[in-house]
Design a protein around this motif. Structure first.
Motif, mmCIF file in Angstrom:
data_model
loop_
_atom_site.group_PDB
_atom_site.id
_atom_site.type_symbol
_atom_site.label_atom_id
_atom_site.label_comp_id
_atom_site.label_asym_id
_atom_site.label_seq_id
_atom_site.Cartn_x
_atom_site.Cartn_y
_atom_site.Cartn_z
ATOM 1 N N GLU A 1 0.825 -1.203 0.000
ATOM 2 C CA GLU A 1 0.000 0.000 0.000
ATOM 3 C C GLU A 1 0.865 1.261 0.000
ATOM 4 O OE1 GLU A 1 -3.766 2.002 2.411
ATOM 5 O OE2 GLU A 1 -2.677 0.306 3.287
ATOM 6 N N GLU A 2 1.907 1.296 0.833
ATOM 7 C CA GLU A 2 2.801 2.456 0.871
ATOM 8 C C GLU A 2 3.473 2.654 -0.483
ATOM 9 O OE1 GLU A 2 5.417 1.459 4.018
ATOM 10 O OE2 GLU A 2 4.139 2.239 5.601
ATOM 11 N N GLU B 1 2.365 1.673 -3.493
ATOM 12 C CA GLU B 1 1.401 2.113 -4.497
ATOM 13 C C GLU B 1 1.047 3.587 -4.328
ATOM 14 O OE1 GLU B 1 -2.052 -0.355 -4.840
ATOM 15 O OE2 GLU B 1 -0.897 -2.205 -4.951
ATOM 16 N N LEU B 2 0.978 4.060 -3.086
ATOM 17 C CA LEU B 2 0.580 5.436 -2.834
ATOM 18 C C LEU B 2 1.705 6.431 -3.124
ATOM 19 C CD1 LEU B 2 -1.449 5.009 0.482
ATOM 20 C CD2 LEU B 2 -2.366 5.547 -1.783
ATOM 21 N N GLY C 1 -1.357 -3.701 -8.215
ATOM 22 C CA GLY C 1 -2.413 -2.779 -7.816
ATOM 23 C C GLY C 1 -3.433 -3.376 -6.877
ATOM 24 N N ALA D 1 -3.547 -3.385 -3.592
ATOM 25 C CA ALA D 1 -3.805 -2.663 -2.339
ATOM 26 C C ALA D 1 -4.680 -1.433 -2.551
ATOM 27 C CB ALA D 1 -2.487 -2.261 -1.685
ATOM 28 N N THR D 2 -4.373 -0.628 -3.561
ATOM 29 C CA THR D 2 -5.120 0.627 -3.781
ATOM 30 C C THR D 2 -5.722 0.701 -5.183
ATOM 31 O OG1 THR D 2 -3.231 1.883 -4.669
ATOM 32 C CG2 THR D 2 -3.464 1.776 -2.262
ATOM 33 N N ARG E 1 -3.803 0.935 -7.892
ATOM 34 C CA ARG E 1 -2.823 1.589 -8.767
ATOM 35 C C ARG E 1 -1.858 0.530 -9.308
ATOM 36 N NH1 ARG E 1 2.214 5.302 -7.345
ATOM 37 N NH2 ARG E 1 2.669 6.056 -9.444
#
Length: 310
Positions: free
Chosen positions: A95-96, A98-99, A136, A138-139, A141
């Motif tokens: 997640e980190e 992807e963000l 992609g 987790a989010t 992306r």
């Protein structure tokens, strides 16, 4: 009945000496199909040098954008700030990543990892992805379109899949996974990137009440339930190590996975179930879809998305 081909890949080659020791042993004994190597990880040079000296040909590239364990951290090869957390290491979670990761920086890093492996003259057989950070999940992306274009340039097959096996504990539980897979596999077909038919997962961690015997029986059951076509499953084997057992979560399961590959019961199940162990050389030849058919499928899925959004 069509043949059932299976690739057993050892992920995380180069993570650490205990993991390298296990994977080298399994490759030497031909108990697994292949391994994928992590260029940013601290055990990379040991693993890469061994591959070079042996002329190992069934080694892929484990595209690595995350560094999840406190006891074993690594930095990117390119040093872009968007690829690191506040400690200066690659992000701990998908997640980190992807963000925060810049796409151009991601692709520059993947090329650097490819070039690091090629400097050791490793004839890479395929590519896959550490922790699924590029998918992609987790989010939402995803970097898969960029990665497939890069694999087309490298002329490497990639760990993706065309279909979701209904009993898979991870993939079958993802909402909308069939449509996502249809688009991604169609794009792979358009670009000429060879992929397996199925990817079979099992929990990375030790689930409640799990023992080695229960884990073994679950993996044996997979051999008898293997779908027709080309499947891949992956393990993260390692030898026993007191420090790792104390500091890395679920290290005991890494030891179980190593033990399983040497277990006569598992070897018997593969033969008894009529499973043919293969590697990515087979996928390179047999894992490509029709470009024309893939283009039609991709156009259909994109049009379907457009209509849904109206």
């Amino acid at each position: 009945m069509s043949p059932k081909h299976l690739i057993i890949n050892c992920d995380d080659f180069g993570q650490s000496p205990p993991m390298n020791e296990a994977i080298m042993h399994l490759l030497e004994e031909r108990k697994v199909s292949s391994a994928t190597i992590m260029a940013p990880a601290p055990g990379f040079e040991e693993a890469a040098d061994w591959c070079k000296r042996r002329g190992q040909t069934n080694i892929g590239l484990h595209l690595t954008l995350t560094s999840e364990f406190d006891a074993i951290r690594w930095r990117s090869l390119t040093g872009d700030p968007s690829l690191h957390d506040e400690s200066g290491h690659m992000h701990k979670t998908v997640e980190e990543f992807e963000l925060r990761a810049d796409t151009r920086a991601v692709m520059k890093e993947l090329v650097a990892q490819y070039e690091a492996a090629k400097r050791f003259r490793i004839p890479l057989s395929h590519a896959d992805n550490h922790m699924g950070s590029l998918y992609g999940m987790a989010t939402g992306r995803s970097h898969i379109p960029h990665v497939l274009k890069q694999c087309a340039k490298w002329k490497l097959p990639f760990r993706l899949f065309r279909k979701v096996h209904p009993t898979d504990p991870l993939l079958a539980s993802i909402p909308g996974v069939e449509r996502t897979v249809a688009k991604a596999s169609a794009l792979a077909g358009v670009l000429g990137v060879a992929i397996p038919d199925y990817l079979l997962s099992h929990p990375f961690h030790i689930v409640e009440g799990e023992s080695y015997e229960r884990f073994k029986q679950s993996m044996i059951a997979k051999m008898y339930d293997l779908p027709e076509g080309i499947s891949e499953t992956y393990i993260h084997p390692a030898v026993e190590d007191a420090r790792m057992l104390e500091q890395v979560p679920h290290w005991e399961k890494r030891v179980w996975e190593f033990k399983l590959m040497l277990d006569d019961d598992f070897a018997y199940a593969i033969k008894d179930a009529g499973v043919i162990l293969t590697n990515y050389d087979y996928i390179r030849v047999n894992g490509r879809a029709s470009r024309v058919g893939s283009a039609f499928t991709l156009a259909r899925e994109l049009l379907r998305k457009s209509k849904i959004g109206v």
